[in-house]
Structure formats: structure tokens, C-alpha cells
Design a protein around this motif. Sequence first.
Motif, mmCIF file in Angstrom:
data_model
loop_
_atom_site.group_PDB
_atom_site.id
_atom_site.type_symbol
_atom_site.label_atom_id
_atom_site.label_comp_id
_atom_site.label_asym_id
_atom_site.label_seq_id
_atom_site.Cartn_x
_atom_site.Cartn_y
_atom_site.Cartn_z
ATOM 1 N N LEU A 293 0.838 -1.209 0.000
ATOM 2 C CA LEU A 293 0.000 0.000 0.000
ATOM 3 C C LEU A 293 0.870 1.255 0.000
ATOM 4 C CD1 LEU A 293 -2.773 -1.035 2.547
ATOM 5 C CD2 LEU A 293 -3.068 -0.697 0.094
ATOM 6 N N ALA A 294 1.943 1.216 0.779
ATOM 7 C CA ALA A 294 2.856 2.363 0.820
ATOM 8 C C ALA A 294 3.545 2.574 -0.523
ATOM 9 C CB ALA A 294 3.897 2.169 1.916
ATOM 10 N N ALA A 295 3.656 1.493 -1.307
ATOM 11 C CA ALA A 295 4.296 1.565 -2.622
ATOM 12 C C ALA A 295 3.295 1.854 -3.736
ATOM 13 C CB ALA A 295 5.040 0.266 -2.913
ATOM 14 N N ASN A 296 2.071 2.246 -3.341
ATOM 15 C CA ASN A 296 1.023 2.660 -4.290
ATOM 16 C C ASN A 296 0.453 1.521 -5.130
ATOM 17 O OD1 ASN A 296 1.041 5.442 -3.571
ATOM 18 N ND2 ASN A 296 2.874 5.740 -4.826
ATOM 19 N N VAL A 297 0.536 0.298 -4.624
ATOM 20 C CA VAL A 297 -0.181 -0.802 -5.268
ATOM 21 C C VAL A 297 -1.672 -0.620 -5.000
ATOM 22 C CG1 VAL A 297 -0.488 -3.311 -5.349
ATOM 23 C CG2 VAL A 297 1.796 -2.339 -5.005
ATOM 24 N N SER A 298 -2.503 -1.018 -5.935
ATOM 25 C CA SER A 298 -3.954 -0.871 -5.803
ATOM 26 C C SER A 298 -4.454 -1.458 -4.482
ATOM 27 C CB SER A 298 -4.657 -1.591 -6.958
ATOM 28 O OG SER A 298 -6.019 -1.822 -6.664
ATOM 29 N N PRO A 299 -5.145 -0.654 -3.648
ATOM 30 C CA PRO A 299 -5.669 -1.177 -2.375
ATOM 31 C C PRO A 299 -6.557 -2.397 -2.569
ATOM 32 C CG PRO A 299 -5.789 1.206 -2.386
ATOM 33 C CD PRO A 299 -5.390 0.793 -3.773
ATOM 34 N N ARG A 300 -7.384 -2.366 -3.614
ATOM 35 C CA ARG A 300 -8.264 -3.507 -3.876
ATOM 36 C C ARG A 300 -7.450 -4.764 -4.182
ATOM 37 N NH1 ARG A 300 -13.694 -5.395 -3.654
ATOM 38 N NH2 ARG A 300 -13.533 -7.418 -4.660
ATOM 39 N N LEU A 301 -6.422 -4.634 -5.008
ATOM 40 C CA LEU A 301 -5.579 -5.783 -5.358
ATOM 41 C C LEU A 301 -4.872 -6.327 -4.128
ATOM 42 C CD1 LEU A 301 -4.468 -7.549 -7.635
ATOM 43 C CD2 LEU A 301 -2.639 -5.871 -7.939
ATOM 44 N N VAL A 302 -4.384 -5.435 -3.279
ATOM 45 C CA VAL A 302 -3.698 -5.857 -2.050
ATOM 46 C C VAL A 302 -4.650 -6.653 -1.162
ATOM 47 C CG1 VAL A 302 -2.673 -5.027 0.101
ATOM 48 C CG2 VAL A 302 -2.023 -3.973 -2.074
ATOM 49 N N LEU A 303 -5.864 -6.151 -0.978
ATOM 50 C CA LEU A 303 -6.825 -6.839 -0.114
ATOM 51 C C LEU A 303 -7.267 -8.175 -0.714
ATOM 52 C CD1 LEU A 303 -9.060 -3.859 1.088
ATOM 53 C CD2 LEU A 303 -7.381 -5.140 2.427
ATOM 54 N N GLU A 304 -7.415 -8.217 -2.027
ATOM 55 C CA GLU A 304 -7.789 -9.483 -2.665
ATOM 56 C C GLU A 304 -6.734 -10.543 -2.412
ATOM 57 O OE1 GLU A 304 -8.510 -8.696 -6.774
ATOM 58 O OE2 GLU A 304 -10.543 -7.929 -6.433
ATOM 59 N N GLN A 305 -5.472 -10.171 -2.513
ATOM 60 C CA GLN A 305 -4.379 -11.117 -2.277
ATOM 61 C C GLN A 305 -4.401 -11.613 -0.835
ATOM 62 O OE1 GLN A 305 -2.536 -12.146 -4.768
ATOM 63 N NE2 GLN A 305 -1.390 -13.600 -3.509
ATOM 64 N N VAL A 306 -4.666 -10.701 0.099
ATOM 65 C CA VAL A 306 -4.750 -11.079 1.502
ATOM 66 C C VAL A 306 -5.894 -12.072 1.730
ATOM 67 C CG1 VAL A 306 -5.346 -10.233 3.812
ATOM 68 C CG2 VAL A 306 -3.672 -8.992 2.436
ATOM 69 N N MET A 307 -7.056 -11.780 1.156
ATOM 70 C CA MET A 307 -8.211 -12.634 1.384
ATOM 71 C C MET A 307 -8.044 -14.005 0.725
ATOM 72 S SD MET A 307 -10.061 -10.801 3.309
ATOM 73 C CE MET A 307 -11.709 -11.493 3.371
ATOM 74 N N ILE A 308 -7.427 -14.050 -0.453
ATOM 75 C CA ILE A 308 -7.212 -15.338 -1.132
ATOM 76 C C ILE A 308 -6.328 -16.230 -0.292
ATOM 77 C CG2 ILE A 308 -6.030 -16.402 -3.102
ATOM 78 C CD1 ILE A 308 -7.076 -14.043 -4.803
ATOM 79 N N ASN A 309 -5.337 -15.634 0.394
ATOM 80 C CA ASN A 309 -4.390 -16.408 1.187
ATOM 81 C C ASN A 309 -4.757 -16.475 2.669
ATOM 82 O OD1 ASN A 309 -2.168 -17.076 -0.835
ATOM 83 N ND2 ASN A 309 -2.351 -14.876 -1.114
ATOM 84 N N LEU A 310 -5.946 -16.040 3.008
ATOM 85 C CA LEU A 310 -6.374 -16.061 4.401
ATOM 86 C C LEU A 310 -6.535 -17.499 4.854
ATOM 87 C CD1 LEU A 310 -7.034 -13.879 6.531
ATOM 88 C CD2 LEU A 310 -9.430 -14.152 5.936
#
Length: 310
Positions: A293-310
Motif C-alpha cells: 500500500l505504501a508503494a502505491n499498489v492498488s488497495p483492492r488488489l492488495v486486499l484481494e491477495q490477503v483474502m485469497i491467502n487467508l
Amino acid sequence: NDRAVSFLEQSLQSGRLAQAYAFIGADDLGKSTLAVAFARRLQGNPDGFNTDLHVLEPEAGKKNISIEQVREFIKSLNLSSFSGSYKIGIIKQADKLTLEAANALLKTLEEPKDKVIIILLAPEESSLLPTIVSRSQILHFQPVAASVIYDFLVEEHGAGRSLAKDLSNLSLGRPLKALAWLEDKEAYQEYLARAEKLLSVFGQDANGRLRGLDELVAEKGYGPAAVNEALDILATLDGIFRDLLILSLGQPIAVQHAKLEPRLKAIQEELFGGSSAGLLEKFGSFAQARHYLAANVSPRLVLEQVMINL
């Protein structure tokens, strides 16, 4: 944070003042409140507004503090004091300084001026340039004990005991966060609703977790609101996994989400077999998500990756 208060009080009494201070710690620990109080004491004006106090933070709708903002900030500090007192500059969210802005500030710290003091507020030392840290007096702000927050809410703000206990646990040592929830019941209920929604996706497949994410995310795009929303979701997940880890260690008294404890216990037993195996690695993935997020990656993409690997 009596240590920080005591240190600054002694500095005032002795006259041994640094040109720059870095107040390090999480939000809602009172860093900004103490910075303003310290500035007003230095300026001999403990209660009112002072034109020699300047505050710098990201502009509305912007993620970072720009070099242009820093230049104007430095220009204001270099002007003669209206009252002949100290010129104080407070930089909120100093971790949001762009590299160019941080380097411009560094030049000012390398050439200190008499009776000019700068106070930087940041979550971690590592979020500031090492050269800025080396020129600053560092004060660390620690989480406050839940019992202290409980007494604060009950005795000073008239909170009911049951609510005060829940808020003191939920705030994770941040008294201003507990107070904000006490004064804004809607925000408190929204936080609990988010935590419950996140708990509801445990045990579902990846598609189910992504559908749950759709119900949580309101902000689109890359803007500050979307980033802050993603950070709030990550912070809630941090708390949930902390609770699961605590329950696996048999310490239910330290659970943050006390109102959700039955569901947390069920998840801990059903998905993790009552052990801590697999829990610790999740904290690393959340930290990596914040880095993205600090590196300006899409917030939605970041959260999707987190949820897929939850």
C-alpha cells in the motif's frame, strides 16, 4: 506515557532543548496532544492559539507531504517570531514525507536556527530518513494498560463499566481511540460489524472470501480514502489473528474482541485445531500488504491477495 511527559518537563526546567524531536508510536496514543502542549509551554501560552506554532500534514485528498509544502513550512519557521518566543513546527504523519520533502527538511535540521524547534510524529523510526532520526531526540510512545484506559473512561468520562471494559480491550492500548468510540457509538458499531464480517469469511473458499471483501470495501481507486480503508481492514485482521493466537495460548483475558470471543474460539478450534500453528505467518503477510500500500499498489488488489491467502 509518563516517561515522555517527564522527559519533556525536565528539558523545559533545565533549558536543555533539542532542535528536533521525533515522537514515535501508533496513532491515538497522544503524540499530537503532547506536541501541542509542549509547544505552548515553550511559547509561554499554555491555553491559546499562537501564530508561532505551525502544523504540517498531508493536504486533503493527498497521500504524501510534498516538497512544496515543506518549503512553505520552513519559510514560515524562518520568519521572525511575532512574540519573540520559540517558533515551533509540528509535522503530523511525518512518515508521509516524500523523499524530496524529507531531504529539504534535512537541510534545515543540518543548519539549526536559534529558538526554532521541529517535532515529527511518526509510527516507527524506520519510516523516517535515518539522517533525520540521527538529528532528532527520539521519544517512544507505548500502549497504555487496559486498566488505565478503563479508569479513564469510567472516572473522567462517565462510561458504563461494561462498555468501558470492552472499549479498553478493543482499543489495544490507545486511549484516544477508546474515547473516540465512546463519543461516537456509530463508529464503534461499524468497527464491530467489520470484525464480524471478517470472521464470517473464515472457513469459506477463496471465492467466498472475495465476496465477503465486496461487502467490506466501499472505496474504489488508489486515493487516500481507499488506502485508509484497506489499512483499517488490515488492522482489524491483525487484531483477529492476535486474538486467535492468544486463545491458542490459553489467555482469554487478553482478547481484544471480547464481544466476539465465542466465535473466535470456534474458529480457533475448527480451523487451527486449538494450536498456534500457521497463525504467526499471517502477521508477516499483513505487514507485506501494508508495504505494498505504501508503494502505491492498488488497495483492492492488495486486499484481494490477503483474502485469497487467508
